[in-house]
Design an enzyme around this catalytic site. Structure first.
Site, PDB file in Angstrom:
ATOM      1  N   GLY A 129     -62.994  98.519 -18.928  1.00  5.84           N
ATOM      2  CA  GLY A 129     -64.473  98.018 -17.976  1.00  5.84           C
ATOM      3  C   GLY A 129     -65.706  98.694 -18.717  1.00  5.84           C
ATOM      4  N   CYS A 130     -65.509  98.783 -20.238  1.00  2.00           N
ATOM      5  CA  CYS A 130     -66.074 100.064 -20.731  1.00  2.00           C
ATOM      6  C   CYS A 130     -66.341  98.878 -22.090  1.00  2.00           C
ATOM      7  CB  CYS A 130     -65.991 101.070 -21.283  1.00  2.00           C
ATOM      8  SG  CYS A 130     -65.161 102.258 -19.962  1.00  2.00           S
ATOM      9  N   GLN A 131     -68.564  99.038 -22.315  1.00  5.40           N
ATOM     10  CA  GLN A 131     -67.923  98.639 -24.026  1.00  5.40           C
ATOM     11  C   GLN A 131     -68.174  99.098 -25.135  1.00  5.40           C
ATOM     12  OE1 GLN A 131     -72.731  97.727 -25.295  1.00  5.40           O
ATOM     13  NE2 GLN A 131     -72.716  96.131 -23.681  1.00  5.40           N
TER      14      GLN A 131
END
Lengths: 141, 413
Positions: free
Chosen positions: A51-53
């Site tokens: 869920g992280c860029q």
């Protein structure tokens, strides 16, 4: 040993010295740069936070009833944010970590990083840290 | 550079007056909105059209006999005529309203492709497709056994056309490519692709999500079989898009969704389908946004795409020059033909960090993989920072971004 709430208060105090967003980010970037790098052996798929860029790897261990976290990211601001979370939560009992309100994030004006879960993933990091604590708590019981 | 901008008959300050959101202040700084490839801002005429619809003639369309229903139907159908003219479609019933490009592509996938493709058939896409022009074909491939082939991309971010011709054979039944790349700005030679694909009997779908706002679209001249448009990338409302399809193809296709509006007669034994375009517009459509789309297209036409393009091209040229002057910067996408998209990476700096610090200066850019992960892998990068320009952007705003970049890079390195 300071409580989680006390450390949160310390960070809020630190940030109250800053008048501008530039100063806040300078501080966070500085903390990110100072975060001790994680050994390459820990930078594997199962330690990645989804869920992280950017990519965040996080590991934790239970020592003498306290949880210790270590983490790294390829993005400096994320590293700074995660370093604050580690400063607040690391070295505390699982129960305290599970109950931590982490209101400092809002108080220092970084709540947007919680809301934008898709791009920043601070929320995912908090979730992962609390999840680890929950697992340790269950093992202790 | 300044001269080029000044010599156009285009008054950007007058244009900016039409866009209320441009008065926003972000983090104490005037908003610089460079995320136009994601969505464009809306002119007052579009906002007014939406409000006017709800204030004065909100009604369900087509079946109502009362005055409001007739007015709403007329406004909804007027947008169809405007879209037809905007892309020069031969027939108005070739214009199908969808939720956007993603739905337009899926409509073709689940109707035309699902019924026409069989095991061993081939679908050609390109290496610079948005996920929405990859995943539907993978899903259809799983259902039918059709195989996906990919036109590779060169270091400038252009399609390697020799490889495309190598891929073409009688087995190819569908070619679906993006007209202009959202990540790189590359304008693909779609006319050449369409003509070559037709020679082997393949049907061609063009993803016009990025191109429609910048380029003149003439679907008859292109001779494409399907063309997909997104309203919100052409200064229109979100939640509405268009699928253009050649009439004969659309007529032969089964419906996509069943429900009201798309039927002629329903009985429990047999249901017959409505005529085009209604066969593909099941249920109450997005009336308000469709009505307001007309205002957006009229607004663009009133200024003229050629005029807008001249302004945007000048901005792109200026931004490219300025970016190249920054040490350690690498432009991703250096095709000869580009729409106004400047994508870049900075050595030793994560795009996310840049995005956050630019936002801190009031500059809205997009960072990440732009829903084109295979393309990012092709360039060996996790993502880029992308500045994309619209008719209301200025050279001064580019200066703000460049100054912000210098500041951010100094902090981050």
């Amino acid at each position: 040993m300071k409580s989680i709430a006390e450390i949160e208060e310390e960070i809020v105090d630190d940030f109250s010295l800053f008048d501008t967003w530039d100063e806040k980010y300078e501080y966070i970037i500085d903390m990110g740069k100072k975060l001790k790098p994680l050994e390459d052996e820990h930078k594997k798929e199962e330690n990645k936070i989804k869920g992280c860029q950017s990519t965040v790897w996080m590991v934790s261990e239970l020592k003498d009833g306290k949880v210790f976290y270590r983490a790294e990211s390829d993005a400096v601001i994320v590293k700074g944010l995660v370093s604050m979370l580690i400063r607040v939560l690391s070295g505390h009992a699982p129960k305290e970590i599970i109950d931590a309100k982490l209101e400092f994030i809002d108080k220092i004006g970084m709540k947007q990083h919680l809301a934008q879960t898709r791009s920043n993933g601070l929320l995912s990091m908090v979730k992962q840290m609390k999840l680890d604590a929950t697992v340790y708590q269950a093992k202790q019981e | 550079m300044t001269e080029t901008l000044e010599h156009t008959a285009f008054d950007v300050q007058a244009i900016r007056q039409h866009f209320p959101v441009l008065n926003r202040v972000v983090k104490g700084k005037p908003l610089v909105y460079f995320d136009n490839a994601a969505t464009t801002q809306k002119p007052q005429v579009v906002i007014d059209a939406l409000a006017d619809y709800y204030k004065n003639y909100n009604a369900n369309i087509h079946r109502g006999i009362h005055s409001l229903a007739e007015e709403a139907t007329a406004a909804y159908e007027a947008t169809r005529d405007t879209v037809q003219q905007f892309i020069n479609a031969q027939h108005r019933e070739e214009i199908i309203f969808t939720r956007g490009v993603t739905e337009s592509i899926n409509l073709v996938a689940y109707t035309w492709a699902r019924t026409n493709l069989k095991s061993g058939d081939e679908i050609i896409i390109s290496g610079m497709e948005h996920h929405s022009n990859i995943v539907p074909w993978q899903l259809i491939g799983e259902m039918t056994g059709a195989i996906l082939k990919v036109i590779p991309v060169n270091d400038n971010g252009e399609l390697i056309m020799e490889e495309f011709y190598q891929l073409l054979s009688e087995k190819v039944k569908l070619v679906s490519v993006v007209h202009a790349s959202n990540s790189l700005g590359t304008i693909n030679p779609v006319k050449e692709i369409i003509d070559a694909a037709h020679k082997v009997g393949a049907v061609v779908m063009i993803d016009g999500a990025q191109s429609t706002v910048h380029l003149d679209i003439d679907v008859q001249e292109l001779d494409c079989d399907f063309f997909a448009i997104s309203s919100h990338k052409v200064y229109g409302p979100t939640g509405i898009g268009v699928l253009y399809g050649k009439r004969a193809l659309l007529e032969a296709m089964p419906p996509f969704m069943g429900g009201g509006e798309m039927i002629k007669d329903v009985s429990f034994e047999k249901t017959t389908w409505n005529d085009l375009p209604y066969k593909f517009e099941a249920g109450t459509p997005n009336i308000a946004d469709t009505v307001a789309l007309k205002a957006a297209l009229d607004f663009v036409s009133s200024i003229g795409k050629a005029t807008i393009r001249q302004h945007e091209d000048a901005l792109l040229k200026y931004a490219t020059e300025q970016l190249q002057s920054i040490e350690g910067i690498r432009l991703i996408g250096t095709a000869k033909q580009k729409v106004s998209v400047a994508s870049y990476v900075v050595e030793g700096v994560h795009p996310q960090d840049l995005g956050i610090l630019l936002d801190n200066q009031g500059v809205a850019v997009r960072t990440g993989h732009h829903c084109t992960q295979p393309l990012m892998n092709r360039f060996g990068i996790p993502g880029t920072t992308r500045a994309s320009f619209a008719m209301y952007n200025t050279k001064e705003e580019i200066d703000v971004m460049i100054a912000g970049l210098h500041k951010a890079i100094k902090l981050l390195r």
